[in-house]
Write a protein that holds these residues in place. Structure first.
Motif, short mmCIF file in Angstrom:
data_model
loop_
_atom_site.label_atom_id
_atom_site.label_comp_id
_atom_site.label_asym_id
_atom_site.label_seq_id
_atom_site.Cartn_x
_atom_site.Cartn_y
_atom_site.Cartn_z
N UNK A 154 -2.64 3.93 7.10
CA UNK A 154 -3.53 3.87 8.26
C UNK A 154 -4.89 3.28 7.87
N UNK A 155 -5.42 3.66 6.73
CA UNK A 155 -6.70 3.11 6.26
C UNK A 155 -6.56 1.60 6.03
N UNK A 156 -5.47 1.21 5.38
CA UNK A 156 -5.24 -0.21 5.11
C UNK A 156 -5.06 -0.99 6.41
N UNK B 265 -6.34 -0.26 9.33
CA UNK B 265 -7.65 -0.40 9.96
C UNK B 265 -8.46 -1.53 9.31
N UNK B 266 -8.42 -1.59 7.98
CA UNK B 266 -9.14 -2.65 7.28
C UNK B 266 -8.60 -4.02 7.71
N UNK B 267 -7.29 -4.14 7.78
CA UNK B 267 -6.68 -5.40 8.20
C UNK B 267 -7.05 -5.71 9.65
N UNK B 268 -7.04 -4.70 10.50
CA UNK B 268 -7.38 -4.90 11.91
C UNK B 268 -8.81 -5.41 12.06
N UNK B 269 -9.73 -4.83 11.30
CA UNK B 269 -11.14 -5.26 11.39
C UNK B 269 -11.27 -6.71 10.95
N UNK B 270 -10.55 -7.10 9.92
CA UNK B 270 -10.58 -8.51 9.48
C UNK B 270 -10.10 -9.42 10.60
N UNK B 271 -9.04 -9.03 11.29
CA UNK B 271 -8.53 -9.85 12.39
C UNK B 271 -9.51 -9.86 13.56
N UNK B 272 -10.12 -8.72 13.85
CA UNK B 272 -11.12 -8.66 14.91
C UNK B 272 -12.28 -9.61 14.60
N UNK C 206 -4.73 5.06 17.70
CA UNK C 206 -5.37 4.46 16.53
C UNK C 206 -6.34 3.38 17.00
N UNK C 207 -7.51 3.38 16.41
CA UNK C 207 -8.57 2.45 16.78
C UNK C 207 -9.04 1.66 15.57
N UNK C 208 -9.53 0.51 15.85
CA UNK C 208 -10.28 -0.27 14.86
C UNK C 208 -11.36 -0.99 15.65
N UNK C 209 -12.52 -1.09 15.07
CA UNK C 209 -13.61 -1.79 15.73
C UNK C 209 -14.48 -2.48 14.70
N UNK C 210 -15.12 -3.53 15.15
CA UNK C 210 -16.03 -4.25 14.27
C UNK C 210 -17.25 -3.38 13.99
N UNK D 190 0.83 -1.21 0.00
CA UNK D 190 0.00 0.00 0.00
C UNK D 190 0.87 1.26 0.00
N UNK D 191 0.29 2.31 -0.54
CA UNK D 191 0.95 3.61 -0.56
C UNK D 191 1.06 4.12 0.88
N UNK D 192 2.15 4.81 1.22
CA UNK D 192 2.29 5.32 2.59
C UNK D 192 1.11 6.18 3.03
N UNK D 193 0.55 6.95 2.12
CA UNK D 193 -0.58 7.81 2.48
C UNK D 193 -1.84 7.00 2.82
#
Length: 118
Positions: free
Chosen positions: A25-27, A29-36, A60-64, A19-22
């Motif tokens: 964080x979005x990527x 979060x997406x990965x974190x939600x998949x793991x959650x 930084x947060x991620x939630x289902x 993923x692009x550095x910019x």
């Protein structure tokens, strides 16, 4: 044949590396939600081990889906220094049961429990 966790780890590692550095964080979060989702965990919050970084909003947060996001501002007046001291442990990961959150003498942990953290 890979386990579900191994497949997810390989897939996410590739996505994060490409993923692009910019968009990191979005990527992330997406990965974190998949793991959650995989582990049936409601929320993941990464708090910095620094009061200065915490006050600068470096959280930084991620939630289902359907789980409220942790709002940093809500916790900035709750004596986070006690919480940050707890995080300075030599352990790489610290977990709390619902009972420990609910009955903690740390206001930050009790507030997390009241916000639905388990």
């Amino acid at each position: 044949m890979h386990t579900a966790f191994e497949s997810l780890l390989i897939s996410q590692s590739n996505r994060l590396l490409k993923c692009e550095p910019s968009l990191f964080e979005i990527t992330w979060r997406e990965c974190a939600v998949e793991a959650l989702e995989l582990f049936q965990i409601d929320r993941l919050s990464l708090f910095p081990n620094s009061l200065i970084l915490f006050n600068e909003g470096k959280l930084i947060n991620a939630q289902r889906p359907g789980i409220a996001e942790v709002q940093r501002a809500k916790y900035s007046n709750k004596k986070p220094t006690e919480y940050l001291k707890l995080l300075s442990s030599s352990k790489q990961t610290i977990t709390f049961s619902a009972y420990e959150l609910r009955n903690s003498n740390l206001e930050v942990l009790r507030s997390l429990y009241q916000d639905g953290a388990r």
